[in-house]
Scaffold this motif. Structure first.
Motif, PDB file in Angstrom:
ATOM      1  N   LYS A  40       0.829  -1.212   0.000  1.00 45.63           N
ATOM      2  CA  LYS A  40       0.000   0.000   0.000  1.00 45.63           C
ATOM      3  C   LYS A  40       0.860   1.258   0.000  1.00 45.63           C
ATOM      4  N   SER A  41       2.103   1.138   0.423  1.00 46.96           N
ATOM      5  CA  SER A  41       3.006   2.283   0.433  1.00 46.96           C
ATOM      6  C   SER A  41       4.417   1.808   0.078  1.00 46.96           C
ATOM      7  N   ASP A  42       5.272   2.774  -0.219  1.00 46.44           N
ATOM      8  CA  ASP A  42       6.636   2.453  -0.619  1.00 46.44           C
ATOM      9  C   ASP A  42       7.454   1.966   0.573  1.00 46.44           C
ATOM     10  N   LEU A  43       8.454   1.137   0.273  1.00 43.75           N
ATOM     11  CA  LEU A  43       9.433   0.711   1.264  1.00 43.75           C
ATOM     12  C   LEU A  43      10.788   1.276   0.860  1.00 43.75           C
ATOM     13  N   SER A  44      11.592   1.606   1.839  1.00 46.13           N
ATOM     14  CA  SER A  44      12.969   1.991   1.536  1.00 46.13           C
ATOM     15  C   SER A  44      13.735   0.710   1.191  1.00 46.13           C
ATOM     16  N   LEU A  45      14.903   0.869   0.609  1.00 43.82           N
ATOM     17  CA  LEU A  45      15.719  -0.292   0.283  1.00 43.82           C
ATOM     18  C   LEU A  45      16.099  -1.060   1.547  1.00 43.82           C
ATOM     19  N   GLY A  46      16.347  -0.331   2.635  1.00 43.25           N
ATOM     20  CA  GLY A  46      16.660  -0.970   3.913  1.00 43.25           C
ATOM     21  C   GLY A  46      15.492  -1.786   4.444  1.00 43.25           C
ATOM     22  N   GLU A  47      14.266  -1.240   4.320  1.00 43.88           N
ATOM     23  CA  GLU A  47      13.072  -1.966   4.769  1.00 43.88           C
ATOM     24  C   GLU A  47      12.843  -3.208   3.910  1.00 43.88           C
ATOM     25  N   LEU A  48      13.053  -3.075   2.603  1.00 40.49           N
ATOM     26  CA  LEU A  48      12.903  -4.225   1.711  1.00 40.49           C
ATOM     27  C   LEU A  48      13.930  -5.297   2.051  1.00 40.49           C
ATOM     28  N   ASN A  49      15.143  -4.878   2.358  1.00 34.32           N
ATOM     29  CA  ASN A  49      16.189  -5.817   2.760  1.00 34.32           C
ATOM     30  C   ASN A  49      15.786  -6.557   4.036  1.00 34.32           C
ATOM     31  N   LEU A  50      15.247  -5.828   5.014  1.00 29.43           N
ATOM     32  CA  LEU A  50      14.794  -6.445   6.262  1.00 29.43           C
ATOM     33  C   LEU A  50      13.654  -7.421   6.002  1.00 29.43           C
ATOM     34  N   LEU A  51      12.719  -7.048   5.137  1.00 29.88           N
ATOM     35  CA  LEU A  51      11.602  -7.931   4.793  1.00 29.88           C
ATOM     36  C   LEU A  51      12.110  -9.238   4.192  1.00 29.88           C
ATOM     37  N   ILE A  52      13.036  -9.130   3.249  1.00 28.18           N
ATOM     38  CA  ILE A  52      13.605 -10.327   2.618  1.00 28.18           C
ATOM     39  C   ILE A  52      14.334 -11.180   3.657  1.00 28.18           C
ATOM     40  N   ALA A  53      15.114 -10.545   4.519  1.00 28.39           N
ATOM     41  CA  ALA A  53      15.852 -11.281   5.547  1.00 28.39           C
ATOM     42  C   ALA A  53      14.908 -12.040   6.475  1.00 28.39           C
ATOM     43  N   GLN A  54      13.823 -11.397   6.893  1.00 27.04           N
ATOM     44  CA  GLN A  54      12.865 -12.070   7.771  1.00 27.04           C
ATOM     45  C   GLN A  54      12.183 -13.235   7.055  1.00 27.04           C
ATOM     46  N   LEU A  55      11.818 -13.047   5.795  1.00 26.59           N
ATOM     47  CA  LEU A  55      11.155 -14.114   5.044  1.00 26.59           C
ATOM     48  C   LEU A  55      12.045 -15.333   4.884  1.00 26.59           C
TER      49      LEU A  55
END
Length: 73
Positions: A40-55
């Motif tokens: 629904k909203s943009d993620l920063s590259l750092g947030e996207l990195n954290l999301l991938i790491a958690q997944l």
């Protein structure tokens, strides 16, 4: 940290709501075609990195999956 709340799951298909700091960011699903993320909203590259790491820490096999990212209203 991201939080994933299961909405539905059946036979290798799952759908989860995604929250970042208690804010609903969208949904993530896993099916036979791969992983899809509807935001629904943009993620920063750092947030996207954290999301991938958690997944991948929860499901390492996801590293081999195709990913589709879309922005939704």
């Amino acid at each position: 940290m991201f939080k994933f709340v299961m909405v539905a799951s059946s036979k290798g298909i799952s759908l989860n709501h995604v929250y970042l700091n208690e804010t609903h960011m969208g949904s993530i699903g896993i099916d036979k075609e791969g992983v899809y993320l509807n935001l629904k909203s943009d993620l920063s590259l750092g947030e996207l990195n954290l999301l991938i790491a958690q997944l991948v820490s929860e499901q390492p096999a996801l590293l081999k999956e195709k990913v589709q990212i879309a922005k939704v209203d």
